[in-house]
Design an enzyme around this catalytic site. Structure first.
Site, PDB file in Angstrom:
ATOM      1  N   GLU A  75       1.600   2.086  -6.760  1.00  0.00           N
ATOM      2  CA  GLU A  75       2.435   1.637  -5.642  1.00  0.00           C
ATOM      3  C   GLU A  75       3.890   1.996  -5.934  1.00  0.00           C
ATOM      4  OE1 GLU A  75       0.329  -1.786  -3.420  1.00  0.00           O
ATOM      5  OE2 GLU A  75       1.494  -2.686  -5.019  1.00  0.00           O
ATOM      6  N   GLU A  83       6.504  -6.728  -7.148  1.00  0.00           N
ATOM      7  CA  GLU A  83       7.269  -7.940  -6.791  1.00  0.00           C
ATOM      8  C   GLU A  83       7.183  -8.985  -7.898  1.00  0.00           C
ATOM      9  OE1 GLU A  83       5.435  -8.415  -2.921  1.00  0.00           O
ATOM     10  OE2 GLU A  83       6.356  -6.501  -2.370  1.00  0.00           O
ATOM     11  N   LYS A  88       0.447 -11.145   0.469  1.00  0.00           N
ATOM     12  CA  LYS A  88       1.736 -11.665  -0.034  1.00  0.00           C
ATOM     13  C   LYS A  88       1.937 -13.094   0.494  1.00  0.00           C
ATOM     14  CE  LYS A  88       3.188  -6.926  -0.459  1.00  0.00           C
ATOM     15  NZ  LYS A  88       4.254  -5.918  -0.518  1.00  0.00           N
ATOM     16  N   HIS A 111       1.969  -6.404  -9.984  1.00  0.00           N
ATOM     17  CA  HIS A 111       2.593  -5.990  -8.718  1.00  0.00           C
ATOM     18  C   HIS A 111       4.104  -5.901  -8.922  1.00  0.00           C
ATOM     19  CE1 HIS A 111       3.957  -5.830  -4.607  1.00  0.00           C
ATOM     20  NE2 HIS A 111       2.741  -5.454  -4.287  1.00  0.00           N
ATOM     21  N   SER A 166       3.260   1.130   2.150  1.00  0.00           N
ATOM     22  CA  SER A 166       3.282   1.522   3.564  1.00  0.00           C
ATOM     23  C   SER A 166       2.065   2.348   3.970  1.00  0.00           C
ATOM     24  CB  SER A 166       4.585   2.252   3.912  1.00  0.00           C
ATOM     25  OG  SER A 166       5.688   1.385   3.712  1.00  0.00           O
ATOM     26  N   GLY A 212       6.739  -1.775   1.713  1.00  0.00           N
ATOM     27  CA  GLY A 212       7.387  -2.532   2.782  1.00  0.00           C
ATOM     28  C   GLY A 212       8.549  -1.797   3.430  1.00  0.00           C
ATOM     29  N   ASN A 248      -3.297  -7.091   0.395  1.00  0.00           N
ATOM     30  CA  ASN A 248      -2.438  -8.057  -0.296  1.00  0.00           C
ATOM     31  C   ASN A 248      -1.582  -8.740   0.768  1.00  0.00           C
ATOM     32  OD1 ASN A 248      -0.587  -9.446  -1.841  1.00  0.00           O
ATOM     33  ND2 ASN A 248       0.406  -7.619  -2.682  1.00  0.00           N
TER      34      ASN A 248
HETATM   35  P1  13P Z   1       3.146  -2.536   2.273  1.00  0.00           P
HETATM   36  O1  13P Z   1       1.802  -1.931   2.658  1.00  0.00           O
HETATM   37  O2  13P Z   1       3.581  -3.615   3.190  1.00  0.00           O
HETATM   38  O3  13P Z   1       4.157  -1.481   2.012  1.00  0.00           O
HETATM   39  O4  13P Z   1       2.890  -3.267   0.852  1.00  0.00           O
HETATM   40  C1  13P Z   1       2.256  -2.579  -0.162  1.00  0.00           C
HETATM   41  C2  13P Z   1       1.965  -3.530  -1.262  1.00  0.00           C
HETATM   42  O5  13P Z   1       2.867  -4.006  -1.931  1.00  0.00           O
HETATM   43  C3  13P Z   1       0.570  -3.910  -1.499  1.00  0.00           C
HETATM   44  O6  13P Z   1       0.429  -4.615  -2.685  1.00  0.00           O
END
Ligand code: 13P
Length: 248
Positions: A165, A95, A11, A93, A211, A171, A9
């Site tokens: 997640e 976010e 982003k 997700h 992560s 992140g 992903n």
């Molecule tokens: P990170 O791997 O940067 O923590 O992000 C995970 C994520 O949100 C994947 O959709």
């Protein structure tokens, strides 16, 4: 057996040129053939990257709208996404849930639109830190799944993809330990078994995200109920992403 999957992903990262280089490198890289590889770039790049991916890896969208067409400024319909060669999208997700106010009810509409239009999806779930600290993460995640996903029939759920997640691990560089990941994945599998039976439960891929990187993927993917990963930061470089793909 559930399909093994490693998905990136991106982003809101990378330019069009950087994205093209990254996909070319992944396509050309040494990859285990039993792992399905997917990338979720910014939607603007999906058409071009689908061509670059040459059906070797899937290119999906990070977001789509459940409506078929009309006055939804800035949004993308499933039919539009399909018309540029993509057939998979992310739903739920954290976010999208927290920054863009996507509710369980709205996510359910996305799930239904995807099913109705033959569009594959990865359904994301996961608890924030305060829920983990309160020790109520299993209930929280189960409620997310029940509110937006578990109304599907066994046939519709078969070959589905769920990504766990934990929000506190996204992140932050703070990964769930493999036992924390396995514990939640095993719970998700047991809810699927309860609701849909063993066959369906075993055919749903459950990915870990938060992560996950080239250093910890091996240990996470060795867990019996972890069928792969949804990777953020570590999916932005071909070298680390390929190492994750080959971590099974
Ligand atoms: P990170 O791997 O940067 O923590 O992000 C995970 C994520 O949100 C994947 O959709």
């Amino acid at each position: 057996m559930a399909q093994k999957i490693v998905a990136g992903n991106w982003k809101m990262n990378l330019s069009a040129g950087e994205g093209k280089t990254l996909v070319s490198e992944i396509v050309a890289g040494d990859r285990s053939s039993d792992v399905a590889v997917m990338v979720f770039p910014p939607s603007l790049y999906v058409q071009k990257l689908s061509e670059v991916a040459k059906n070797e890896i899937s290119v999906g969208v990070q977001n789509f709208n459940p409506n078929e067409s009309g006055a939804f400024t800035g949004e993308l319909a499933i039919s539009q996404v399909k018309s540029v060669g993509s057939s998979i999208g992310l739903i739920g997700h954290s976010e999208r849930r927290s920054l863009f106010g996507e509710s369980d009810a709205f996510l359910k509409l996305k799930v239904d639109a995807a099913i109705a239009q033959g569009f594959q999806f990865i359904f994301c779930c996961g608890e924030p830190l305060e829920i983990r600290e309160a020790g109520t993460e299993f209930n929280y995640v189960k409620n997310q799944l029940e509110a937006s996903l578990f109304h599907l029939s066994a046939e519709q759920m078969k070959n589905g993809i769920i990504a766990y997640e934990p929000v506190w691990a996204i992140g932050t560089g703070k990964t769930a330990t493999s036992s924390q990941a396995e514990e939640m994945h095993a719970e998700i599998r047991s809810w699927l078994t309860e609701k849909y039976g063993e066959d369906t439960a075993q055919s749903v891929s459950i990915l870990y995200g938060g992560s996950c990187n080239n250093k910890n993927a091996k240990e996470l993917f060795a867990c019996p109920n972890v069928d792969g990963g949804l990777i953020g930061g570590a999916s932005l470089k071909a070298e680390s992403f390929l190492e994750i793909i080959n971590a099974f």
